[in-house]
Scaffold this active site. Structure first.
Site, mmCIF file in Angstrom:
data_model
loop_
_atom_site.group_PDB
_atom_site.id
_atom_site.type_symbol
_atom_site.label_atom_id
_atom_site.label_comp_id
_atom_site.label_asym_id
_atom_site.label_seq_id
_atom_site.Cartn_x
_atom_site.Cartn_y
_atom_site.Cartn_z
ATOM 1 N N GLU A 247 0.886 -1.180 0.000
ATOM 2 C CA GLU A 247 0.000 0.000 0.000
ATOM 3 C C GLU A 247 0.914 1.217 0.000
ATOM 4 O O GLU A 247 1.469 1.586 1.045
ATOM 5 C CB GLU A 247 -0.891 0.001 1.254
ATOM 6 N N CYS A 281 -2.589 9.605 1.977
ATOM 7 C CA CYS A 281 -2.185 8.891 0.755
ATOM 8 C C CYS A 281 -3.223 9.075 -0.344
ATOM 9 O O CYS A 281 -2.876 9.162 -1.517
ATOM 10 C CB CYS A 281 -1.960 7.414 1.046
HETATM 11 P P1 NAD Z 1 8.068 5.173 4.882
HETATM 12 O O1 NAD Z 1 8.180 4.363 3.661
HETATM 13 O O2 NAD Z 1 9.157 6.138 5.199
HETATM 14 O O3 NAD Z 1 7.982 4.227 6.171
HETATM 15 C C1 NAD Z 1 6.938 3.291 6.344
HETATM 16 C C2 NAD Z 1 7.357 2.250 7.357
HETATM 17 O O4 NAD Z 1 8.427 1.480 6.821
HETATM 18 C C3 NAD Z 1 7.865 2.805 8.688
HETATM 19 O O5 NAD Z 1 7.318 2.029 9.731
HETATM 20 C C4 NAD Z 1 9.359 2.602 8.593
HETATM 21 O O6 NAD Z 1 9.999 2.444 9.839
HETATM 22 C C5 NAD Z 1 9.432 1.313 7.811
HETATM 23 N N1 NAD Z 1 10.712 1.082 7.126
HETATM 24 C C6 NAD Z 1 11.638 1.994 6.724
HETATM 25 N N2 NAD Z 1 12.660 1.368 6.099
HETATM 26 C C7 NAD Z 1 12.372 0.038 6.111
HETATM 27 C C8 NAD Z 1 13.060 -1.114 5.611
HETATM 28 N N3 NAD Z 1 14.212 -1.036 4.974
HETATM 29 N N4 NAD Z 1 12.459 -2.311 5.783
HETATM 30 C C9 NAD Z 1 11.260 -2.410 6.392
HETATM 31 N N5 NAD Z 1 10.593 -1.356 6.902
HETATM 32 C C10 NAD Z 1 11.134 -0.146 6.757
HETATM 33 O O7 NAD Z 1 6.669 5.885 4.796
HETATM 34 P P2 NAD Z 1 6.039 6.956 5.785
HETATM 35 O O8 NAD Z 1 6.744 8.250 5.593
HETATM 36 O O9 NAD Z 1 5.935 6.385 7.162
HETATM 37 O O10 NAD Z 1 4.552 7.052 5.230
HETATM 38 C C11 NAD Z 1 4.172 7.939 4.220
HETATM 39 C C12 NAD Z 1 3.935 7.188 2.929
HETATM 40 O O11 NAD Z 1 2.975 6.172 3.123
HETATM 41 C C13 NAD Z 1 3.368 8.092 1.850
HETATM 42 O O12 NAD Z 1 3.967 7.803 0.608
HETATM 43 C C14 NAD Z 1 1.893 7.704 1.839
HETATM 44 O O13 NAD Z 1 1.234 7.983 0.637
HETATM 45 C C15 NAD Z 1 1.978 6.247 2.114
HETATM 46 N N6 NAD Z 1 0.701 5.728 2.615
HETATM 47 C C16 NAD Z 1 0.002 4.853 1.823
HETATM 48 C C17 NAD Z 1 -1.225 4.365 2.262
HETATM 49 C C18 NAD Z 1 -2.019 3.391 1.429
HETATM 50 O O14 NAD Z 1 -2.902 2.771 1.964
HETATM 51 N N7 NAD Z 1 -1.738 3.217 0.142
HETATM 52 C C19 NAD Z 1 -1.731 4.772 3.504
HETATM 53 C C20 NAD Z 1 -1.004 5.658 4.260
HETATM 54 C C21 NAD Z 1 0.222 6.124 3.813
#
Ligand code: NAD
Length: 503
Positions: A247, A281
């Site tokens: 997602e 998002c």
């Molecule tokens: P992010 O990708 O920076 O982090 C998301 C999660 O991934 C965090 O918990 C982080 O600690 C973890 N993470 C980071 N590096 C990792 C790795 N190497 N391996 C595994 N996990 C790791 O995203 P964010 O800034 O927390 O969230 C914002 C993004 O999420 C935006 O792009 C938004 O559009 C998207 N989003 C999508 C949806 C959807 O349902 N499609 C919903 C909400 C947010």
């Protein structure tokens, strides 16, 4: 040999910790451990043991416990909303709305799991007419859930509720920006469902903790976050062939057609773009308005945006950017749009973590503000010839999460919605699909794949199991070395008669 520790032995070093802070004040909300590979592995093992008991409870046993959990949440919505407000920065009212939606999804998932996933007879077909055939959807065991910070309750619950209802245990790694909310949700489970408390575990930390969860042997990894991190998650999961749900981000567009209710479209666009400080998002980031309605639409948006004020008090329209880096992205996108010839109609300024409501006009399609996810209270409005051009531009983006169409013609709006290259579209509103538990939620392209919510969301956390049961033996068994030599020819003749007449 003595088992006693030598007196001068070093004590085990304390586990590292990190602080979660209030984005409005910088005050520490709480301190959390950084869980390492061993701690994540131990959580997954505990969840694995609990998963067997959880699966054995069956649909009814699970439904009752999921109801207890949602009751627990529903009675503490204000307590949780206050924590979301402090840790994420959004207004309490928005936090309440988010929690309400999550509770509703929990209710749907629990109530529909048996119907969607339970054993179902299917036609055995001609070749196996003497067999009964059935399909059922079995849990995958432990589901790892990695979540973002922008909707710290609703977003992870879209995976957690459906994974639990499908019979799985969950290990949840909340964002490092909202660990208190994630830990609260897990503690609430332990309090509400003490007999299978280990079915929901939480691990806290940064990317390394998430990566450890990807490699911990979970049955599926549900990731919500950005596309770059999604790629890293997929790469880590590929090492053990762990299936993934992605997602990811969006760059959602609204199409305002010739016959749209312009005032309603402007109201929805402003809410869709600015609420939650644009950190949504499925937020509206681009609007394509046809020549006929463009001027009126821009005037309406300008008038509505004038009254919006960011802040951390209860009267504020939206809160601060949750992290300073998000404010930097907004700054960069506005500067890039202006350098490319775009015009700032309103806003465009950033004061610390507060971004004024920003409306950009005449921004070229190649500019970052139109191509990349901004995740701020900003919107671009672009004049187009007609709705077809609007759709073309909407679909030209690499993302494909959701979008909206405003038109008074039902047939026209539905046609545009169907042809929009996204997982979800609202007609004459924004974001509504997220509040319908029966509807699947997810994107295409850079927005990811797989679905949460609805029947598809339940199935996402299962594996399909096919069973045939012979009801009566046939005189000739085709799958036996004892079959007569002519049996295959006879079968080919029959199938030739049945299917061969089709040209
Ligand atoms: P992010 O990708 O920076 O982090 C998301 C999660 O991934 C965090 O918990 C982080 O600690 C973890 N993470 C980071 N590096 C990792 C790795 N190497 N391996 C595994 N996990 C790791 O995203 P964010 O800034 O927390 O969230 C914002 C993004 O999420 C935006 O792009 C938004 O559009 C998207 N989003 C999508 C949806 C959807 O349902 N499609 C919903 C909400 C947010």
């Amino acid at each position: 040999m003595s088992l006693a520790q030598p007196l001068d032995a070093d004590p085990a070093p304390p586990a590292p910790t990190f602080e979660s802070t209030d984005p409005a004040t910088g005050a520490v909300v709480d301190v959390f451990p950084v869980h390492d590979v061993a701690a994540v592995g131990a959580a997954v093992e505990r969840a694995r043991t609990a998963a067997a008991r959880w699966a054995a409870l069956g649909f009814d046993g699970r439904r009752r416990r999921l109801a207890a959990y949602r009751g627990h949440l529903a009675r503490r919505m204000h307590e949780l909303a206050d924590l979301v407000h402090r840790e994420n920065g959004k207004p309490r009212a928005d936090a309440l709305l988010e929690i309400t939606l999550a509770v509703d999804h929990l209710a749907w998932a629990g109530a529909h799991a048996r119907k969607v996933l339970g054993p179902r007879r299917v036609s055995p077909g001609l070749l196996a007419a003497n067999h009964a055939a059935s399909v059922e959807y079995q849990p995958v065991g432990v589901v790892g859930v990695i979540g973002p910070w922008n909707y710290p309750v609703f977003t992870p619950m879209g995976s957690i509720a459906y994974a639990l209802a499908a019979g799985n245990a969950v290990v949840f790694k909340p964002s490092e920006h909202t660990p208190a909310v994630g830990s609260w949700l897990a503690a609430a489970w332990r309090a509400a469902v003490p007999d299978v408390a280990d079915v929901v575990q939480v691990v806290t930390g940064f990317g390394e903790t998430g990566a450890a969860l990807c490699r911990a042997g979970v049955g599926k990894l549900a990731f919500t976050g950005s596309a770059p991190t999604g790629r890293r998650v997929m790469a880590a999961c590929a090492e053990t062939l762990t299936p993934v749900l992605m997602e990811l981000g969006g760059k959602d567009a609204m199409i305002v057609d010739d016959d749209a209710d312009v005032a309603a479209a402007a109201d929805a666009a402003v809410w869709g773009a600015m609420s939650n400080a644009g950190q949504t998002c499925i937020g509206i980031e681009r609007v394509y308005a046809t020549e006929r309605v463009y001027d009126a639409f821009v005037a309406q948006v300008e008038a509505q945006v004038r009254d919006l004020r960011p802040g951390s008090d209860d009267a504020a329209a939206y809160g601060p950017m949750t992290m300073p880096t998000q404010a930097d992205v907004v700054r960069r996108h506005v500067a890039d749009a202006v350098a490319a010839g775009g015009r700032v109609l309103t806003g465009g300024t950033v004061d610390g973590r507060y971004v004024t409501p920003t409306v950009l006009l005449d921004v070229p399609e190649t500019s970052a503000a139109v191509c990349e996810e901004t995740f701020g209270p900003t919107i671009t409005i672009t004049r187009v010839r007609d709705a077809e051009e609007a759709l073309e531009r909407t679909n030209a983006n690499a993302h494909g999460l959701a979008g909206a169409v405003f038109s008074r013609s039902r047939a026209r709006a539905m046609d545009l919605a169907r042809r929009m290259r996204t997982g979800m579209t609202s007609v004459n509103s924004v974001l509504t699909f997220a509040s319908v538990p029966a509807l699947p939620f997810g994107g295409v392209g850079e927005s990811g794949f797989g679905r949460i919510h609805g029947a598809d969301g339940l199935k996402e956390f299962t594996r399909a199991k096919a069973i045939t049961r012979q009801r009566l033996p046939l005189p000739v068994d085709l799958m036996s070395f004892r079959r007569p030599a002519a049996a295959a020819d006879t079968l080919a003749r029959v199938m030739g008669l049945v299917h061969g007449r089709h040209r």
